[in-house]
Design an enzyme around this catalytic site. Structure first.
Site, PDB file in Angstrom:
ATOM      1  N   HIS A 226       0.850  -1.190   0.000  1.00 59.48           N
ATOM      2  CA  HIS A 226       0.000   0.000   0.000  1.00 59.48           C
ATOM      3  C   HIS A 226       0.889   1.244   0.000  1.00 59.48           C
ATOM      4  CE1 HIS A 226      -3.424  -2.498   0.798  1.00 59.48           C
ATOM      5  NE2 HIS A 226      -4.226  -1.450   0.911  1.00 59.48           N
ATOM      6  N   GLU A 229      -1.496   6.403  -1.158  1.00 58.69           N
ATOM      7  CA  GLU A 229      -2.908   6.586  -0.796  1.00 58.69           C
ATOM      8  C   GLU A 229      -2.960   7.803   0.116  1.00 58.69           C
ATOM      9  OE1 GLU A 229      -4.587   3.732   1.949  1.00 58.69           O
ATOM     10  OE2 GLU A 229      -6.628   4.019   1.191  1.00 58.69           O
ATOM     11  N   ASP A 307     -11.052  -2.755  -2.784  1.00 55.95           N
ATOM     12  CA  ASP A 307     -10.421  -2.481  -1.488  1.00 55.95           C
ATOM     13  C   ASP A 307     -11.220  -3.124  -0.344  1.00 55.95           C
ATOM     14  OD1 ASP A 307      -8.219  -1.433  -0.151  1.00 55.95           O
ATOM     15  OD2 ASP A 307      -9.046   0.590   0.059  1.00 55.95           O
TER      16      ASP A 307
END
Ligand code: ADE
Ligand code: ZN
Length: 367
Positions: A226, A229, A307
């Site tokens: 990740h 973001e 997600d």
């Protein structure tokens, strides 16, 4: 960002479901339906954090979710910080899974829902820190999830592999111990190491996790990270340069850095983009500002994912249709998303080849 063309047509969801595809950025923690939650809460005699009808209205529930049962993501509550509060909600609901049978059930239900959306293979992210009843017994949790996924596959549902996710706030030592344990145990469905959690709260963690990801790569585990973001492009650079990421989960803020876009293209690193999640969690104020169209047009390998579909009230087929409509993607663009999802997945080569062949024949019939 331009609006979709006036002629934009919603691509039919049935056609989307018919496309053989993979989902590569979805958290098991974000797939419990309302009925799953109600059943688990009842079985464990745990009160809901509010009326059943608004259990996914996370911003109103921060007070019910005691910080001591969370995995320490920080922040002051769901209402005040979208992602931080959301991660607390995941802690609360995963805390309701206490027995192997319950864990197997949520894994089975996940495979069933993916199959219903036309997903033929999925990498699913599992972050055991959310599942607080399993602290110190993480491999037992993975075994129970694997039993559910095995049963699902035997029943004809889609194949699912697991990306074991570190929480960004864990220490370097914890991360290295986890990887050593995974390498020793060789759990059959665990194919990748991942890291998730709130980048803004934890700060840059590339250096901290460098050794864990290096060990994972050396042992043949895939890497998905990740980044980009709640961090900017620097998070994506760290994922590539320090963590040997093969895929980036989100990565949308790479759009702010031309050199990074060039690197993603050159190294064929895909972005597991989730527009609804980004809008729901406040990364972008609305769909119109989301950079997915610009990333695709720039030539980045973009996949389209959910997600955390259940609390965000969606499924993959719906989000593909909404994305097509909002950004003016047509059916052939959606075939491109399907092909990239297969290519970017951590499925084995035989399955990738079979799905690609099938996608070619299905897409020929849709023209
Ligand atoms: N875990 C579940 N959803 C997440 C997200 N959107 N970002 C980081 N960690 C997550
Ligand atoms: Zn995610």
């Amino acid at each position: 960002m331009s609006s979709p063309p006036a002629t934009a047509v919603r691509v039919d969801e049935q056609q989307i479901r018919a496309l053989p595809k993979a989902e590569v950025h979805v958290h098991l923690e974000g797939t419990f339906s309302l009925i799953d939650l109600l059943t688990l809460a009842k079985e464990n005699d745990v009160p809901l954090p509010g009326p059943a009808a608004s259990v996914f209205d996370i911003s109103t529930h921060a007070d019910y979710i005691a910080p001591e049962v969370t995995s320490g993501v920080g922040g002051s509550g769901a209402g005040s910080a979208g992602l931080t509060g959301f991660l607390r909600f995941l802690d609360w609901q995963c805390g309701l899974v206490r027995t192997p049978a319950q864990a197997a059930r949520v894994a089975y239900a996940f495979a069933a829902r993916q199959t219903a959306a036309g997903v033929r293979y999925s990498d699913v992210i599992v972050n055991p820190t959310h599942w607080n009843a399993w602290r110190g017994r993480e491999h037992a949790l993975l075994d129970a999830l694997t039993a559910g996924l095995d049963e699902a596959e035997q029943d004809g549902l889609c194949r699912v592999s697991i990306a074991y996710s570190l929480l960004r706030s864990q220490s370097a030592g914890e991360a290295e111990d986890i990887v050593a344990g995974l390498v020793r145990a060789r759990l059959p469905r665990v194919v990748a190491l991942s890291v998730d959690g709130d980048e803004k709260v934890a700060g840059r963690t590339g250096e901290k996790f460098h050794d864990a990801f290096t060990a994972a790569a050396a042992a043949g585990l895939h890497r998905t990270v990740h980044a980009g973001e709640s961090s900017g492009p620097e998070g994506v650079w760290d994922a590539i340069d320090l963590l040997q990421a093969e895929r980036i989960d989100h990565g949308v803020r790479a759009i702010e850095d031309d050199a990074l876009i060039a690197r993603l293209i050159e190294d064929r690193i895909s972005l597991g983009v989730c527009p609804r999640s980004n809008v729901t969690l406040g990364i972008y104020p609305d769909w119109t500002s989301h950079p997915i169209r610009r990333l695709v047009d720039a030539g980045v390998l973009v996949t389209l994912n959910t997600d955390d579909p259940a609390p965000m009230g969606t499924t993959l087929d719906v989000d593909w249709a909404v994305t097509a409509e909002r950004f003016g993607f047509d059916l052939s663009d959606m075939v491109g998303f399907a092909q990239r999802s297969i290519d970017a997945s951590f499925a084995d080569d035989d399955l990738k080849r079979d799905l690609s062949t099938e996608l070619s024949s299905v897409s020929a019939t849709l023209r």
